[in-house]
Design an enzyme around this catalytic site. Sequence first.
Site, PDB file in Angstrom:
ATOM      1  N   ASP A  13       7.666  -3.388   0.195  1.00  0.00           N
ATOM      2  CA  ASP A  13       6.686  -2.519   0.869  1.00  0.00           C
ATOM      3  C   ASP A  13       6.422  -1.230   0.107  1.00  0.00           C
ATOM      4  O   ASP A  13       6.095  -0.201   0.695  1.00  0.00           O
ATOM      5  CB  ASP A  13       7.141  -2.161   2.299  1.00  0.00           C
ATOM      6  N   ASN A  38       6.338 -14.281   3.920  1.00  0.00           N
ATOM      7  CA  ASN A  38       7.204 -13.478   4.799  1.00  0.00           C
ATOM      8  C   ASN A  38       7.015 -11.980   4.619  1.00  0.00           C
ATOM      9  O   ASN A  38       7.606 -11.197   5.322  1.00  0.00           O
ATOM     10  CB  ASN A  38       8.678 -13.832   4.576  1.00  0.00           C
ATOM     11  N   HIS A  41       1.223  -7.733   1.676  1.00  0.00           N
ATOM     12  CA  HIS A  41       0.673  -6.761   0.738  1.00  0.00           C
ATOM     13  C   HIS A  41      -0.615  -6.238   1.347  1.00  0.00           C
ATOM     14  O   HIS A  41      -1.548  -6.997   1.560  1.00  0.00           O
ATOM     15  CB  HIS A  41       0.353  -7.407  -0.622  1.00  0.00           C
TER      16      HIS A  41
HETATM   17  P1  GDP Z   1       3.551  -4.092  -0.670  1.00  0.00           P
HETATM   18  O1  GDP Z   1       4.111  -5.252   0.076  1.00  0.00           O
HETATM   19  O2  GDP Z   1       4.481  -3.580  -1.717  1.00  0.00           O
HETATM   20  O3  GDP Z   1       2.180  -4.356  -1.201  1.00  0.00           O
HETATM   21  O4  GDP Z   1       3.436  -2.884   0.367  1.00  0.00           O
HETATM   22  P2  GDP Z   1       2.808  -2.891   1.844  1.00  0.00           P
HETATM   23  O5  GDP Z   1       1.421  -3.317   1.791  1.00  0.00           O
HETATM   24  O6  GDP Z   1       3.705  -3.584   2.793  1.00  0.00           O
HETATM   25  O7  GDP Z   1       2.962  -1.342   2.211  1.00  0.00           O
HETATM   26  C1  GDP Z   1       2.290  -0.361   1.579  1.00  0.00           C
HETATM   27  C2  GDP Z   1       1.416   0.345   2.616  1.00  0.00           C
HETATM   28  O8  GDP Z   1       1.117   1.640   2.172  1.00  0.00           O
HETATM   29  C3  GDP Z   1       0.068  -0.300   2.834  1.00  0.00           C
HETATM   30  O9  GDP Z   1      -0.327  -0.122   4.161  1.00  0.00           O
HETATM   31  C4  GDP Z   1      -0.861   0.443   1.884  1.00  0.00           C
HETATM   32  O10 GDP Z   1      -2.216   0.451   2.287  1.00  0.00           O
HETATM   33  C5  GDP Z   1      -0.281   1.808   1.987  1.00  0.00           C
HETATM   34  N1  GDP Z   1      -0.379   2.619   0.770  1.00  0.00           N
HETATM   35  C6  GDP Z   1      -0.217   2.227  -0.535  1.00  0.00           C
HETATM   36  N2  GDP Z   1      -0.289   3.297  -1.336  1.00  0.00           N
HETATM   37  C7  GDP Z   1      -0.469   4.376  -0.543  1.00  0.00           C
HETATM   38  C8  GDP Z   1      -0.560   5.776  -0.784  1.00  0.00           C
HETATM   39  O11 GDP Z   1      -0.474   6.255  -1.910  1.00  0.00           O
HETATM   40  N3  GDP Z   1      -0.709   6.593   0.301  1.00  0.00           N
HETATM   41  C9  GDP Z   1      -0.785   6.123   1.566  1.00  0.00           C
HETATM   42  N4  GDP Z   1      -0.939   6.985   2.557  1.00  0.00           N
HETATM   43  N5  GDP Z   1      -0.697   4.802   1.837  1.00  0.00           N
HETATM   44  C10 GDP Z   1      -0.535   3.960   0.794  1.00  0.00           C
END
Ligand code: GDP
Length: 424
Positions: A13, A38, A41
Amino acid sequence: MANCAIVGINWGDEGKGRMVDLLTEDYDVVVRYQGGGNAGHTVVNDQGTFALHLLPSGIFRDGVVNVLGNGVALDPENLWIEMQDVIKKGVLLTPENLKISNRASLLLPWHRDMDELEELRLADKKYGSTKQGIAPFYSDKYQKKTILAGELFYPEELKAHLADLMEWKNLTLNKVYHAEEYTMEKMERWLEDYCEKIKPYICDTGAFLKEAQDKGKKILFEAQLGSLRDLDYGIYPYTTSSNTTAAYASIGSGLPSAKIDRVVGVVKAYSTCVGEGPFVCEMFGEEAEKLRNAGFEYGAKTGRPRRVGPIDIVATRYGVEIQAATEIALTKLDVLSYMEKIPVCTKYVVGNTETDRFPFPIALEHAKPVIEYMEGWCSDISGIRTWEKLPRQAQAYVEWIEQAIGCHISYVSVGPEREAFIKR
Ligand code: GDP
């Protein structure tokens, strides 16, 4: 040729999907090489907000070919539902821009049942599984007791194989868990409802990737979860059941000859962790609640509140090392804007000893964090696009992390939107 892997440095995440969506601009092919549906993104771009579970995050770019490699847990049912969802929102998915490896193993309907039944049996000793069947799937894959996607093209052999597997699995379902058995009728419905739908996308992706490599195409390898969830290097047994490390990209993608020149490790400006297991830097109470709400830290797949804490330098440095990261993308810096003093976990105390080395999993259970504080910037930075314009305290925070983890931070993300980042 500059291939690239985008991997998580921590517990998952970190914002990998957002970084893949951004970096795909420079790549021709995006390959998901491990894990299953599971995790989630989240990608926010001009087409909308999407929570991808299994689809590669390159599906939003015209001209990018997306591949699900042999290393993924291919769940036809969930994949088809996810495909319908993005198609409904206007994203084009065709056998030209989405290719599924004929060597990917299928996650069978009973894998999800087994996951749920085992978590129930474990009760308060549970692992915190997302119950998507991932652990039973990988166990069966390594026991050679599942089906390869390419078998869908051989219906006679497929049915005989499926009948054998079902007979074997029914023994466990019935005798161990006293659960309902599967029938061939049920399995045929599953074949018809889901497997037939994804069949047009299944092909020899190994041959496709080799040809792409020979033509000098640029390939991006997309991982799921993060270093600390890696089956071999993570916080076992609270890991996932596959390798989340960049080193696995060549195996799980279907391109064993791949050379990966660039490994972008994604690190969140603070820590989050979903599920059970040791999480040394965990915050509790009001402080935790504030951070969770500021970062909207709720699981993309399950909606579960994520455990939160300050950035953990011990775990992050270890994550950088096992990923062999060549650069770092630091995400969600904007979330910390409300803090006057920013806590950071610099070391652990294990027994009576301070350490900056990441301990063996059992020792981790007893480790305590050493917390220090850095000056906050207390202003909205989400609209800033250049390094020079970042407040001095935010620059100092980034530079301090860079120095502490020993890897260059080349991107700083200040918002979920595609363009909300600073390139250094
Ligand atoms: P992943 O599984 O690694 O892709 O991560 P997730 O999608 O589960 O979690 C990342 C969350 O943070 C998502 O809701 C993104 O839209 C959000 N996000 C990513 N980068 C940023 C950022 O720089 N700032 C903010 N506020 N949200 C972000």
